[in-house]
Scaffold this motif. Structure first.
Motif, PDB file in Angstrom:
ATOM      1  N   GLN A 251       6.903 -36.105 -13.329  1.00 58.03           N
ATOM      2  CA  GLN A 251       7.385 -37.111 -12.396  1.00 58.03           C
ATOM      3  C   GLN A 251       8.434 -36.497 -11.477  1.00 58.03           C
ATOM      4  O   GLN A 251       9.043 -35.487 -11.801  1.00 58.03           O
ATOM      5  CB  GLN A 251       8.008 -38.306 -13.147  1.00 58.03           C
ATOM      6  CG  GLN A 251       7.020 -39.114 -13.955  1.00 58.03           C
ATOM      7  CD  GLN A 251       7.668 -40.348 -14.598  1.00 58.03           C
ATOM      8  OE1 GLN A 251       8.900 -40.458 -14.652  1.00 58.03           O
ATOM      9  NE2 GLN A 251       6.836 -41.278 -15.066  1.00 58.03           N
ATOM     10  N   ASP A 252       8.644 -37.185 -10.314  1.00 57.45           N
ATOM     11  CA  ASP A 252       9.711 -36.758  -9.419  1.00 57.45           C
ATOM     12  C   ASP A 252      10.967 -37.586  -9.686  1.00 57.45           C
ATOM     13  O   ASP A 252      11.008 -38.379 -10.643  1.00 57.45           O
ATOM     14  CB  ASP A 252       9.271 -36.842  -7.958  1.00 57.45           C
ATOM     15  CG  ASP A 252       8.899 -38.266  -7.534  1.00 57.45           C
ATOM     16  OD1 ASP A 252       9.328 -39.231  -8.208  1.00 57.45           O
ATOM     17  OD2 ASP A 252       8.193 -38.408  -6.516  1.00 57.45           O
TER      18      ASP A 252
ATOM     19  N   THR B 128       8.078 -41.356 -10.053  1.00 62.31           N
ATOM     20  CA  THR B 128       6.687 -41.448  -9.604  1.00 62.31           C
ATOM     21  C   THR B 128       5.890 -40.311 -10.218  1.00 62.31           C
ATOM     22  O   THR B 128       6.322 -39.155 -10.193  1.00 62.31           O
ATOM     23  CB  THR B 128       6.607 -41.374  -8.074  1.00 62.31           C
ATOM     24  OG1 THR B 128       7.368 -42.450  -7.512  1.00 62.31           O
ATOM     25  CG2 THR B 128       5.159 -41.464  -7.597  1.00 62.31           C
ATOM     26  N   ASN B 129       4.730 -40.651 -10.807  1.00 64.75           N
ATOM     27  CA  ASN B 129       3.901 -39.623 -11.422  1.00 64.75           C
ATOM     28  C   ASN B 129       3.436 -38.606 -10.384  1.00 64.75           C
ATOM     29  O   ASN B 129       3.072 -38.956  -9.262  1.00 64.75           O
ATOM     30  CB  ASN B 129       2.673 -40.253 -12.085  1.00 64.75           C
ATOM     31  CG  ASN B 129       3.042 -41.070 -13.307  1.00 64.75           C
ATOM     32  OD1 ASN B 129       4.148 -40.930 -13.855  1.00 64.75           O
ATOM     33  ND2 ASN B 129       2.119 -41.927 -13.749  1.00 64.75           N
ATOM     34  N   VAL B 130       3.457 -37.331 -10.772  1.00 60.99           N
ATOM     35  CA  VAL B 130       2.974 -36.244  -9.932  1.00 60.99           C
ATOM     36  C   VAL B 130       1.863 -35.542 -10.691  1.00 60.99           C
ATOM     37  O   VAL B 130       2.088 -35.007 -11.787  1.00 60.99           O
ATOM     38  CB  VAL B 130       4.100 -35.245  -9.591  1.00 60.99           C
ATOM     39  CG1 VAL B 130       3.540 -34.077  -8.789  1.00 60.99           C
ATOM     40  CG2 VAL B 130       5.216 -35.931  -8.839  1.00 60.99           C
TER      41      VAL B 130
ATOM     42  N   SER C 295       3.748 -27.468 -12.242  1.00 56.07           N
ATOM     43  CA  SER C 295       4.283 -28.811 -12.035  1.00 56.07           C
ATOM     44  C   SER C 295       4.092 -29.327 -10.615  1.00 56.07           C
ATOM     45  O   SER C 295       3.882 -30.529 -10.418  1.00 56.07           O
ATOM     46  CB  SER C 295       5.763 -28.839 -12.396  1.00 56.07           C
ATOM     47  OG  SER C 295       6.493 -27.989 -11.537  1.00 56.07           O
TER      48      SER C 295
ATOM     49  N   VAL D  70       8.975 -32.069  -8.659  1.00 56.67           N
ATOM     50  CA  VAL D  70       9.043 -32.475 -10.068  1.00 56.67           C
ATOM     51  C   VAL D  70      10.400 -32.098 -10.656  1.00 56.67           C
ATOM     52  O   VAL D  70      10.865 -30.964 -10.499  1.00 56.67           O
ATOM     53  CB  VAL D  70       7.909 -31.822 -10.881  1.00 56.67           C
ATOM     54  CG1 VAL D  70       8.127 -32.018 -12.377  1.00 56.67           C
ATOM     55  CG2 VAL D  70       6.564 -32.408 -10.461  1.00 56.67           C
TER      56      VAL D  70
END
Length: 391
Positions: free
Chosen positions: A6-7, A11-13, A40, A44
């Motif tokens: 996530q960042d 939010t999912n990356v 990653s 991230v």
């Protein structure tokens, strides 16, 4: 186990990735469960880990079932390291620590890799030298030796034998040979870095002249030239360095019935009766050389090319006498001849007796302690050791 990058906005990356399934035994600590993911990606700054657990094939846990996790090890590379925490015992150049409360915070394992850095100073301030900085030693007491190798001979740097280093330190080699390659090694004999390999460093002191000095008083150094120095400094006379005697103790034992005696021979010695006759061509240079001869028992001569071909880079001499022969001083001249002969001897083992920087000389640099603090505010401890004036 599953993992999701996530960042900083949560939010999912990228996609979630999953480890292989591992069967655990109740009430027994298991080996670590590895989970490997892709690169990653940009932005991230965290990873969310989940344990997906069942009690069988698709059967949910019962109320009261628990899963205990003892360690979580995050690696930035593709290879998993050894699990540790802050309670581990420091050893083998690695120090362990909790980053906060014990057993309730992350842990750090810091590996220290000792290194040598060299700075060469060919000038007479006070004499040609090599400044040796030791860094990245564990911040605990380590006993070390700093070795200098030249002419195929390995010697400890004066002041750096059985030397305690904590984190980093600095020593000046005032006896570095001139005009040849010198190698420096660091040996750690005790402490957390004990036995660690340290990369050897090499350098060359490209001085414009040779040097004669009291090895225990670096500020006594005087330049020596193959011809008259530019300011009347000592120069070698024509008869200097003409003979080198390598003597050995020999006992002849006669054997009854044999015309040939047996020779019992001892260790052959280094060069003896070496002629180092000089000439000075200025009154001050004559005085400086006379004072040096009067103060020092053992002298160090550091030759340079081309008059060093038969000599080692470090010639420790102990002349029984030094004959001063004024040539024209009685008629107002300044030329003085010096007759000096000596065997080459071992270096004295004491540390430097008269350091270049003393408490008094440092105190004289500043009107107040605060003035020193202000001028040196941007300097590190090692910077101040190397030059208390801040220059």
């Amino acid at each position: 186990m599953t993992a999701q990058f996530q960042d900083n906005t949560s939010t999912n990356v990228g996609s979630q990735f999953t480890s292989t399934t591992t069967a655990l035994t109740a009430n027994v600590w298991s080996a670590p469960i590895p989970i490997n993911g892709p690169t990653s990606g940009a932005g991230v700054d965290r990873v969310v880990l989940q344990a997906v657990a069942t009690s069988g094939f698709g059967v949910n846990w019962a109320n009261g079932d628990t899963l205990d996790i003892g360690f979580l090890l995050l690696e930035t590379g593709a290879t998993a390291g050894t699990v540790f925490d802050g309670s581990y015992v420091n050893a083998n150049s690695v120090m362990y620590a909790w980053t906060g409360t014990a057993d309730a915070s992350t842990s750090a394992a810091t590996t220290y890799t000792p290194a040598i850095a060299l700075v060469t100073k060919p000038t007479f301030d006070p004499c040609p030298r090599v400044e040796v900085t030791i860094s990245d030693v564990t911040p605990t007491d380590n006993v070390v030796n700093v070795w200098r190798t030249a002419d195929g001979k390995r010697q400890a740097v004066r002041g750096a034998r059985k030397w305690t280093v904590n984190g980093s330190n600095f020593v000046i080699d005032y006896e570095a040979p001139l005009g040849q390659m010198i190698a420096y090694d660091l040996e750690v004999t005790s402490g957390l870095n004990n036995g660690v390999g340290v990369t050897q460093q090499t350098t060359t002191v490209s001085a414009a002249s040779g040097c004669i000095q009291d090895p225990l008083v670096p500020s006594s150094a005087i330049p020596i030239y193959g011809d008259i120095g530019p300011n009347g400094e000592p120069a070698l006379r024509g008869q200097a360095l003409q003979d080198f005697e390598y003597a050995a103790g020999v006992t002849m034992v006669e054997i009854l019935g044999s015309p040939d005696p047996v020779a019992l021979i001892g260790q052959r010695q280094t060069a003896g009766n070496v002629d180092l006759s000089m000439i000075t061509a200025a009154a001050q240079q004559t005085t400086d050389l006379r004072n040096l001869l009067m103060q020092a028992g053992v002298l160090l001569v550091r030759p340079i090319a081309p008059w060093d071909s038969e000599l080692p880079g470090l010639c420790y001499i102990a002349p029984k006498s030094a004959i001063e022969q004024p040539f024209d001083t009685k008629w107002g001249g300044e030329i003085t001849n010096w007759a000096i002969k000596s065997p080459l001897v071992a270096a004295p083992s004491m540390n430097v007796l008269v350091p270049v920087w003393t408490y008094g000389t440092v105190a004289a640099l500043w009107a107040t302690y605060q003035a020193a603090q202000t001028a040196l505010a941007s300097k590190t401890y090692l910077d101040v050791l190397k030059s208390p004036s801040g220059v």
